[in-house]
Design an enzyme around this catalytic site. Structure first.
Site, PDB file in Angstrom:
ATOM      1  N   ARG A  52      93.365 -17.843  19.348  1.00  0.00           N
ATOM      2  CA  ARG A  52      92.305 -18.595  20.038  1.00  0.00           C
ATOM      3  C   ARG A  52      92.711 -18.807  21.494  1.00  0.00           C
ATOM      4  O   ARG A  52      93.832 -18.490  21.880  1.00  0.00           O
ATOM      5  CB  ARG A  52      92.055 -19.918  19.313  1.00  0.00           C
ATOM      6  CG  ARG A  52      93.364 -20.589  18.943  1.00  0.00           C
ATOM      7  CD  ARG A  52      93.410 -22.035  19.095  1.00  0.00           C
ATOM      8  NE  ARG A  52      93.027 -22.490  20.405  1.00  0.00           N
ATOM      9  CZ  ARG A  52      93.838 -22.511  21.462  1.00  0.00           C
ATOM     10  NH1 ARG A  52      95.086 -22.063  21.406  1.00  0.00           N
ATOM     11  NH2 ARG A  52      93.407 -22.976  22.616  1.00  0.00           N
ATOM     12  N   GLY A  53      91.764 -19.390  22.260  1.00  0.00           N
ATOM     13  CA  GLY A  53      92.002 -19.519  23.701  1.00  0.00           C
ATOM     14  C   GLY A  53      91.417 -18.288  24.366  1.00  0.00           C
ATOM     15  O   GLY A  53      91.657 -17.152  23.904  1.00  0.00           O
ATOM     16  N   ALA A  54      90.621 -18.505  25.435  1.00  0.00           N
ATOM     17  CA  ALA A  54      89.843 -17.402  26.007  1.00  0.00           C
ATOM     18  C   ALA A  54      90.672 -16.148  26.344  1.00  0.00           C
ATOM     19  O   ALA A  54      90.332 -15.041  25.890  1.00  0.00           O
ATOM     20  CB  ALA A  54      89.075 -17.918  27.230  1.00  0.00           C
ATOM     21  N   ARG A  97      82.992 -14.683  18.419  1.00  0.00           N
ATOM     22  CA  ARG A  97      82.836 -15.992  19.085  1.00  0.00           C
ATOM     23  C   ARG A  97      82.019 -15.775  20.363  1.00  0.00           C
ATOM     24  O   ARG A  97      82.297 -14.827  21.119  1.00  0.00           O
ATOM     25  CB  ARG A  97      84.201 -16.610  19.434  1.00  0.00           C
ATOM     26  CG  ARG A  97      85.027 -16.997  18.210  1.00  0.00           C
ATOM     27  CD  ARG A  97      86.206 -17.885  18.578  1.00  0.00           C
ATOM     28  NE  ARG A  97      85.819 -19.269  18.747  1.00  0.00           N
ATOM     29  CZ  ARG A  97      86.643 -20.218  19.226  1.00  0.00           C
ATOM     30  NH1 ARG A  97      87.871 -19.915  19.582  1.00  0.00           N
ATOM     31  NH2 ARG A  97      86.225 -21.459  19.338  1.00  0.00           N
ATOM     32  N   GLN A 204      93.675 -28.957  18.846  1.00  0.00           N
ATOM     33  CA  GLN A 204      94.496 -28.008  19.619  1.00  0.00           C
ATOM     34  C   GLN A 204      95.480 -28.734  20.534  1.00  0.00           C
ATOM     35  O   GLN A 204      96.557 -28.224  20.826  1.00  0.00           O
ATOM     36  CB  GLN A 204      93.600 -27.087  20.453  1.00  0.00           C
ATOM     37  CG  GLN A 204      92.792 -26.066  19.671  1.00  0.00           C
ATOM     38  CD  GLN A 204      91.415 -26.581  19.316  1.00  0.00           C
ATOM     39  OE1 GLN A 204      91.199 -27.782  19.180  1.00  0.00           O
ATOM     40  NE2 GLN A 204      90.466 -25.681  19.146  1.00  0.00           N
ATOM     41  N   ASP A 245      86.605 -21.548  29.337  1.00  0.00           N
ATOM     42  CA  ASP A 245      86.163 -20.414  28.519  1.00  0.00           C
ATOM     43  C   ASP A 245      85.175 -19.533  29.261  1.00  0.00           C
ATOM     44  O   ASP A 245      85.009 -18.353  28.937  1.00  0.00           O
ATOM     45  CB  ASP A 245      85.559 -20.915  27.210  1.00  0.00           C
ATOM     46  CG  ASP A 245      86.666 -21.401  26.300  1.00  0.00           C
ATOM     47  OD1 ASP A 245      87.090 -22.557  26.457  1.00  0.00           O
ATOM     48  OD2 ASP A 245      87.138 -20.608  25.468  1.00  0.00           O
ATOM     49  N   ASN A 255      84.210 -25.411  28.576  1.00  0.00           N
ATOM     50  CA  ASN A 255      85.550 -25.539  27.991  1.00  0.00           C
ATOM     51  C   ASN A 255      85.420 -26.362  26.712  1.00  0.00           C
ATOM     52  O   ASN A 255      84.325 -26.802  26.344  1.00  0.00           O
ATOM     53  CB  ASN A 255      86.512 -26.197  28.990  1.00  0.00           C
ATOM     54  CG  ASN A 255      87.961 -26.107  28.525  1.00  0.00           C
ATOM     55  OD1 ASN A 255      88.422 -25.034  28.109  1.00  0.00           O
ATOM     56  ND2 ASN A 255      88.690 -27.210  28.557  1.00  0.00           N
ATOM     57  N   LYS A 256      86.522 -26.593  26.055  1.00  0.00           N
ATOM     58  CA  LYS A 256      86.538 -27.295  24.766  1.00  0.00           C
ATOM     59  C   LYS A 256      85.738 -28.591  24.803  1.00  0.00           C
ATOM     60  O   LYS A 256      85.806 -29.341  25.778  1.00  0.00           O
ATOM     61  CB  LYS A 256      88.002 -27.571  24.397  1.00  0.00           C
ATOM     62  CG  LYS A 256      88.243 -28.301  23.102  1.00  0.00           C
ATOM     63  CD  LYS A 256      87.561 -27.672  21.911  1.00  0.00           C
ATOM     64  CE  LYS A 256      87.911 -26.208  21.724  1.00  0.00           C
ATOM     65  NZ  LYS A 256      87.026 -25.525  20.759  1.00  0.00           N
TER      66      LYS A 256
HETATM   67  O1  MRU Z   1      88.236 -23.114  20.417  1.00  0.00           O
HETATM   68  P1  MRU Z   1      89.435 -22.718  21.231  1.00  0.00           P
HETATM   69  O2  MRU Z   1      90.696 -23.309  20.723  1.00  0.00           O
HETATM   70  O3  MRU Z   1      89.511 -21.224  21.399  1.00  0.00           O
HETATM   71  O4  MRU Z   1      89.146 -23.344  22.655  1.00  0.00           O
HETATM   72  C1  MRU Z   1      90.068 -23.102  23.680  1.00  0.00           C
HETATM   73  C2  MRU Z   1      89.746 -23.784  24.953  1.00  0.00           C
HETATM   74  O5  MRU Z   1      88.746 -24.451  25.087  1.00  0.00           O
HETATM   75  C3  MRU Z   1      90.684 -23.529  26.099  1.00  0.00           C
HETATM   76  O6  MRU Z   1      90.726 -24.643  26.946  1.00  0.00           O
HETATM   77  C4  MRU Z   1      90.197 -22.312  26.886  1.00  0.00           C
HETATM   78  O7  MRU Z   1      89.971 -21.237  26.057  1.00  0.00           O
HETATM   79  C5  MRU Z   1      91.142 -21.944  27.967  1.00  0.00           C
HETATM   80  S1  MRU Z   1      92.544 -21.114  27.359  1.00  0.00           S
HETATM   81  C6  MRU Z   1      93.556 -20.707  28.652  1.00  0.00           C
END
Ligand code: MRU
Length: 358
Positions: A52-54, A97, A204, A245, A255-256
Site C-alpha cells: 500500500r501507499g501510492a 484501487r 497505518q 495519493d 490523501n488518507k
Molecule cells: O490506503 P493506503 O494505506 O494506501 O493510504 C496511503 C496514504 O494515504 C499515504 O499517505 C499516501 O499513499 C502517500 S504514500 C507516500
C-alpha cells in the site's frame, strides 16, 4: 527476518518471475515477505493493502505487469493475442484501487514501453519491460531521497512534527515521502519529536509509521486521530508533513481519510501544513479535488477488523471512504523532487510538472 530497515518494500525476485513485498497486513507483529506470481495475487495484495501507499502500489503494478507478461507471452504465441491479453491484465490491475494515481501512471508507462517494443523477439520485449519496471523503482528511490533533501530544510531543532497515515518507506521503495525529511533530520542529529496519528480505520500510523520511525531510533509518539488539535493548541506541534495519493492541477490533495481535518486544525492554529509527493503522484490532468475518485471500502474495516468483538451494533450504517481531499488553500507547500512548490499551486505545479502526461 525481523526488521524492515534494510529491505526494499517492493522488489523483483532474482530467481523467478515474482514480485516480493512485505505483507503489511501483519505489521508490526511480523515481518513476512510475500511472493506475488499471478495477476490475481498482485490485484489482491494491492486491494487488501498487503502492499500500500501510492508510490509502492505504482512500483508493485509495474513489476507485476512484467511478471504477468512472462506468462502471457508463453500462453499467446500470436502477437495480436499477446497485446490483447497484456492490455486486459493491465486494466485488471489498474482496477484494484482508484485513488492513488501512481497505479495508473505506472501501468500506462509500462504499456507505452510494451507497445513500442512490440513486435520483437519475445525475450527482448520481456527484457525491455523488466528494465522499465526497475527504472520506475530506481526513480522512486531517487525522488524520495530528493524530497528528503528539500524537506529537511523546513525542519528546525526541537520541532514537534505531526504525520498522518504512513507515507514512510513502507509506502515507497525506500525512505518514504513525508518521512524522508524526518530521516534526514534524524541522521543530522537534530532533536525532533514525531507524533503519528494512529489513522483509523486501518491504523497505518500506529502499525506502520510509528513502527518504522521507532525502529530507526526516531523519538516517536502515537496519538489517536482526535488528539492532534489539542497538541497544536498546546504548542507541541511546529509542522505537519503528510504524503499524498493524488495532487490535482490546482493543488488540492487526496490523501488518507482524516488528512483534511488535520489541515483544518493546523490552519486554525497557525501550524504549517506540508504535503510531500513525487512527480508520479502529481496529476496535472485532473483539474481539482472534485474530479478525484475516492475509494469506498467495506464498513467491516471500521466496526470489526481490529477488534475481538464488533464495535458497533449489527446492521448500523457505516461510511468508510479511504481518502479525503484537502483544499489547496490549507496547504503551505508541496515538497517534490524538484523543490518545494508554494501557493499559488496552479501556476507552480504547471511550471514544474506541466509537460508530464499520465
Ligand atoms: O490506503 P493506503 O494505506 O494506501 O493510504 C496511503 C496514504 O494515504 C499515504 O499517505 C499516501 O499513499 C502517500 S504514500 C507516500
Amino acid at each position: 527476518m525481523d526488521s524492515i530497515k534494510d529491505i526494499d518494500t517492493v522488489a523483483l525476485d532474482e530467481n523467478e518471475p515474482a514480485v516480493v513485498i512485505i505483507d503489511q497486513r501483519l505489521l508490526p507483529g511480523e515481518v513476512r515477505p510475500m511472493h506475488l506470481r499471478t495477476p490475481e495475487e498482485i490485484y489482491d495484495a494491492i486491494k487488501t493493502l498487503a502492499v500500500r501507499g501510492a508510490p509502492a502500489i505504482g512500483v508493485c503494478a509495474a513489476m507485476g505487469i512484467y511478471v504477468a507478461a512472462e506468462a502471457l507471452s508463453r500462453e499467446n504465441p500470436s502477437d495480436d493475442d499477446f497485446i490483447q491479453a497484456y492490455k486486459k491484465t493491465s486494466e485488471y490491475l489498474d482496477s484494484s484501487r482508484p485513488t492513488a494515481v501512481n497505479l495508473s501512471w505506472a501501468l500506462r508507462r509500462m504499456e507505452r514501453c510494451f507497445l513500442s517494443a512490440m513486435p520483437a523477439p519475445r525475450q527482448e520485449v520481456l527484457e525491455t519491460l523488466k528494465k522499465e519496471a526497475l527504472a520506475i523503482r530506481d526513480e522512486d528511490v531517487d525522488m524520495c531521497r530528493k524530497i528528503g533533501e528539500y524537506g529537511v530544510e523546513l525542519i528546525h531543532e526541537g520541532d514537534g512534527i505531526l504525520t498522518h497515515c504512513n507515507a514512510g518507506r513502507l509506502a515507497t521503495v525506500r525512505y518514504g515521502t513525508a518521512t524522508s525529511p524526518i530521516y534526514q533530520a534524524h541522521e543530522r542529529g537534530m532533536n525532533i519529536h514525531v507524533f503519528c496519528d494512529e489513522t483509523r480505520p486501518l491504523l497505518q500510523g500506529a502499525r506502520l509509521t510509528s513502527y518504522e520511525l521507532f525502529s530507526a531510533g526516531v523519538d516517536t509518539t502515537v496519538i489517536c486521530d482526535g488528539m492532534s488539535a489539542s497538541l497544536m493548541r498546546e504548542g507541541r506541534i511546529q509542522m505537519v508533513i503528510v504524503g499524498c495519493d493524488r495532487v490535482a492541477a490546482n493543488g488540492d490533495v487526496a490523501n488518507k481519510i482524516g488528512t483534511s481535518m488535520v489541515a483544518a486544525a493546523a490552519h486554525y492554529y497557525g501550524v504549517p501544513f506540508y504535503v510531500a509527493g513525487p512527480s508520479s503522484t502529481i496529476d496535472i490532468d485532473t483539474p481539482s479535488g472534485r474530479d478525484i475518485t475516492i475509494e469506498q471500502r467495506e464498513g467491516y474495516e471500521v466496526t470489526d477488523m481490529w477488534y475481538e468483538k464488533p464495535m458497533a451494533p449489527k446492521g448500523v450504517g457505516v461510511y468508510n471512504p479511504a481518502f479525503d481531499v484537502t483544499d489547496a488553500s490549507l496547504i503551505s507547500g508541496i515538497i517534490t523532487e524538484k523543490g518545494i512548490i508554494r501557493p499559488p499551486f496552479d501556476t507552480g505545479l504547471a511550471k514544474a510538472f506541466g509537460g508530464k502526461t499520465h
